[in-house]
Design a protein around this motif. Structure first.
Motif, PDB file in Angstrom:
ATOM      1  N   ALA A   1     102.833  20.110  10.581  1.00 31.62           N
ATOM      2  CA  ALA A   1     103.113  20.588  11.939  1.00 31.62           C
ATOM      3  C   ALA A   1     103.971  21.857  11.956  1.00 31.62           C
ATOM      4  N   PHE A   2     104.741  22.081  10.899  1.00 32.36           N
ATOM      5  CA  PHE A   2     105.641  23.248  10.837  1.00 32.36           C
ATOM      6  C   PHE A   2     105.343  24.109   9.612  1.00 32.36           C
ATOM      7  N   LYS A   3     104.103  24.087   9.203  1.00 28.12           N
ATOM      8  CA  LYS A   3     103.674  24.783   7.979  1.00 28.12           C
ATOM      9  C   LYS A   3     104.069  26.265   7.979  1.00 28.12           C
ATOM     10  N   LYS A   4     103.873  26.931   9.087  1.00 27.30           N
ATOM     11  CA  LYS A   4     104.177  28.366   9.159  1.00 27.30           C
ATOM     12  C   LYS A   4     105.667  28.631   8.929  1.00 27.30           C
ATOM     13  N   GLU A   5     106.528  27.886   9.652  1.00 28.15           N
ATOM     14  CA  GLU A   5     107.977  28.080   9.520  1.00 28.15           C
ATOM     15  C   GLU A   5     108.486  27.682   8.130  1.00 28.15           C
ATOM     16  N   LEU A   6     107.815  26.706   7.515  1.00 28.98           N
ATOM     17  CA  LEU A   6     108.243  26.205   6.204  1.00 28.98           C
ATOM     18  C   LEU A   6     107.689  27.024   5.044  1.00 28.98           C
ATOM     19  N   SER A   7     106.796  27.961   5.333  1.00 34.82           N
ATOM     20  CA  SER A   7     106.131  28.725   4.259  1.00 34.82           C
ATOM     21  C   SER A   7     107.103  29.532   3.399  1.00 34.82           C
ATOM     22  N   VAL A   8     108.309  29.786   3.898  1.00 28.66           N
ATOM     23  CA  VAL A   8     109.300  30.540   3.123  1.00 28.66           C
ATOM     24  C   VAL A   8     110.041  29.657   2.112  1.00 28.66           C
ATOM     25  N   TYR A   9     109.771  28.343   2.153  1.00 33.04           N
ATOM     26  CA  TYR A   9     110.430  27.410   1.236  1.00 33.04           C
ATOM     27  C   TYR A   9     109.428  26.829   0.260  1.00 33.04           C
ATOM     28  N   GLU A  10     109.942  26.502  -0.929  1.00 30.91           N
ATOM     29  CA  GLU A  10     109.138  25.805  -1.919  1.00 30.91           C
ATOM     30  C   GLU A  10     108.933  24.371  -1.435  1.00 30.91           C
ATOM     31  N   GLY A  11     107.806  23.814  -1.754  1.00 33.99           N
ATOM     32  CA  GLY A  11     107.585  22.437  -1.360  1.00 33.99           C
ATOM     33  C   GLY A  11     106.220  21.952  -1.785  1.00 33.99           C
ATOM     34  N   ALA A  12     105.880  20.770  -1.333  1.00 29.61           N
ATOM     35  CA  ALA A  12     104.593  20.166  -1.647  1.00 29.61           C
ATOM     36  C   ALA A  12     104.101  19.445  -0.396  1.00 29.61           C
ATOM     37  N   LYS A  13     103.107  18.588  -0.560  1.00 32.29           N
ATOM     38  CA  LYS A  13     102.501  17.900   0.578  1.00 32.29           C
ATOM     39  C   LYS A  13     103.514  17.168   1.458  1.00 32.29           C
ATOM     40  N   GLY A  14     104.495  16.517   0.839  1.00 31.05           N
ATOM     41  CA  GLY A  14     105.456  15.738   1.614  1.00 31.05           C
ATOM     42  C   GLY A  14     106.904  16.131   1.413  1.00 31.05           C
ATOM     43  N   SER A  15     107.142  17.296   0.778  1.00 35.27           N
ATOM     44  CA  SER A  15     108.526  17.663   0.475  1.00 35.27           C
ATOM     45  C   SER A  15     108.800  19.145   0.685  1.00 35.27           C
ATOM     46  N   ILE A  16     110.064  19.431   0.928  1.00 36.80           N
ATOM     47  CA  ILE A  16     110.543  20.802   1.091  1.00 36.80           C
ATOM     48  C   ILE A  16     111.811  20.930   0.262  1.00 36.80           C
ATOM     49  N   LYS A  17     111.991  22.080  -0.373  1.00 36.95           N
ATOM     50  CA  LYS A  17     113.205  22.340  -1.139  1.00 36.95           C
ATOM     51  C   LYS A  17     114.005  23.431  -0.434  1.00 36.95           C
ATOM     52  N   PHE A  18     115.209  23.069   0.012  1.00 33.73           N
ATOM     53  CA  PHE A  18     116.120  24.046   0.597  1.00 33.73           C
ATOM     54  C   PHE A  18     117.117  24.444  -0.485  1.00 33.73           C
ATOM     55  N   PRO A  19     117.119  25.726  -0.902  1.00 34.36           N
ATOM     56  CA  PRO A  19     118.040  26.164  -1.965  1.00 34.36           C
ATOM     57  C   PRO A  19     119.498  25.929  -1.577  1.00 34.36           C
ATOM     58  N   VAL A  20     120.297  25.460  -2.538  1.00 36.33           N
ATOM     59  CA  VAL A  20     121.705  25.169  -2.239  1.00 36.33           C
ATOM     60  C   VAL A  20     122.537  26.424  -2.016  1.00 36.33           C
ATOM     61  N   ASP A  21     122.032  27.564  -2.467  1.00 34.32           N
ATOM     62  CA  ASP A  21     122.804  28.805  -2.301  1.00 34.32           C
ATOM     63  C   ASP A  21     122.462  29.547  -1.007  1.00 34.32           C
ATOM     64  N   LYS A  22     121.698  28.909  -0.127  1.00 34.86           N
ATOM     65  CA  LYS A  22     121.340  29.510   1.162  1.00 34.86           C
ATOM     66  C   LYS A  22     121.697  28.504   2.264  1.00 34.86           C
ATOM     67  N   PRO A  23     121.946  29.009   3.482  1.00 32.34           N
ATOM     68  CA  PRO A  23     122.250  28.087   4.581  1.00 32.34           C
ATOM     69  C   PRO A  23     121.060  27.173   4.894  1.00 32.34           C
ATOM     70  N   LEU A  24     121.345  25.942   5.283  1.00 32.06           N
ATOM     71  CA  LEU A  24     120.272  25.046   5.717  1.00 32.06           C
ATOM     72  C   LEU A  24     119.739  25.542   7.059  1.00 32.06           C
ATOM     73  N   PRO A  25     118.418  25.513   7.255  1.00 35.89           N
ATOM     74  CA  PRO A  25     117.847  25.948   8.537  1.00 35.89           C
ATOM     75  C   PRO A  25     117.959  24.835   9.580  1.00 35.89           C
ATOM     76  N   GLY A  26     119.154  24.670  10.128  1.00 34.00           N
ATOM     77  CA  GLY A  26     119.450  23.564  11.028  1.00 34.00           C
ATOM     78  C   GLY A  26     118.498  23.420  12.195  1.00 34.00           C
ATOM     79  N   SER A  27     118.161  24.519  12.863  1.00 35.04           N
ATOM     80  CA  SER A  27     117.292  24.406  14.041  1.00 35.04           C
ATOM     81  C   SER A  27     115.878  23.988  13.637  1.00 35.04           C
ATOM     82  N   LEU A  28     115.391  24.453  12.505  1.00 41.47           N
ATOM     83  CA  LEU A  28     114.063  24.051  12.029  1.00 41.47           C
ATOM     84  C   LEU A  28     114.065  22.575  11.625  1.00 41.47           C
ATOM     85  N   ILE A  29     115.095  22.146  10.908  1.00 39.43           N
ATOM     86  CA  ILE A  29     115.206  20.738  10.513  1.00 39.43           C
ATOM     87  C   ILE A  29     115.236  19.858  11.765  1.00 39.43           C
TER      88      ILE A  29
END
Length: 129
Positions: free
Chosen positions: A80-108
């Protein structure tokens, strides 16, 4: 004397988070806070060895790793949020938010609210049967 808890042995979200170094712990606490605000009626448990929010079933999972915070909103939440999540690494059911960058609170938050709606709809359908 401190003990290191191995993944899969934790019994609470607090215990899970406490088992990480301070930098990861802060990110996990931030993620937990975002999730709880997005789904205020959700319960908290450990499923699959990681913190899980529940509401009419599993809602989302999250976990700490050396270089990222894992977020698992089910394949539907990612699709459902494929476009917004395209900047993050991930797979079918997972997303990786790098620890050295702010968490995308509004997207989450948007993803969690989507999953809440989805779970409540599923629960409503089950109750009609």
């Amino acid at each position: 004397m401190s003990t290191t808890i191995k993944r899969g042995q934790t019994t609470s979200v607090d215990e899970y988070i406490a088992g990480f170094p301070e930098d990861i712990r802060k990110k996990l606490e931030e993620m937990r806070s975002i999730l709880k605000k997005a789904a205020p009626g959700a319960g908290e448990t450990i499923n699959y060895g990681v913190p899980t929010l529940t509401l009419g079933g599993n809602l989302v999972h999250f976990g700490g790793f050396k270089n990222h915070i894992g977020f698992y909103p089910a394949p539907s939440g990612i699709e459902a949020f494929k476009k917004e999540l395209s900047v993050y690494e991930g797979a079918k059911g997972s997303i990786k938010f790098p620890v050295d960058k702010p968490l995308p609170g509004s997207l989450i938050t948007k993803i969690v609210k989507f999953r809440v709606k989805e779970n409540l709809e599923k629960a409503k359908q089950k109750s009609k049967k």
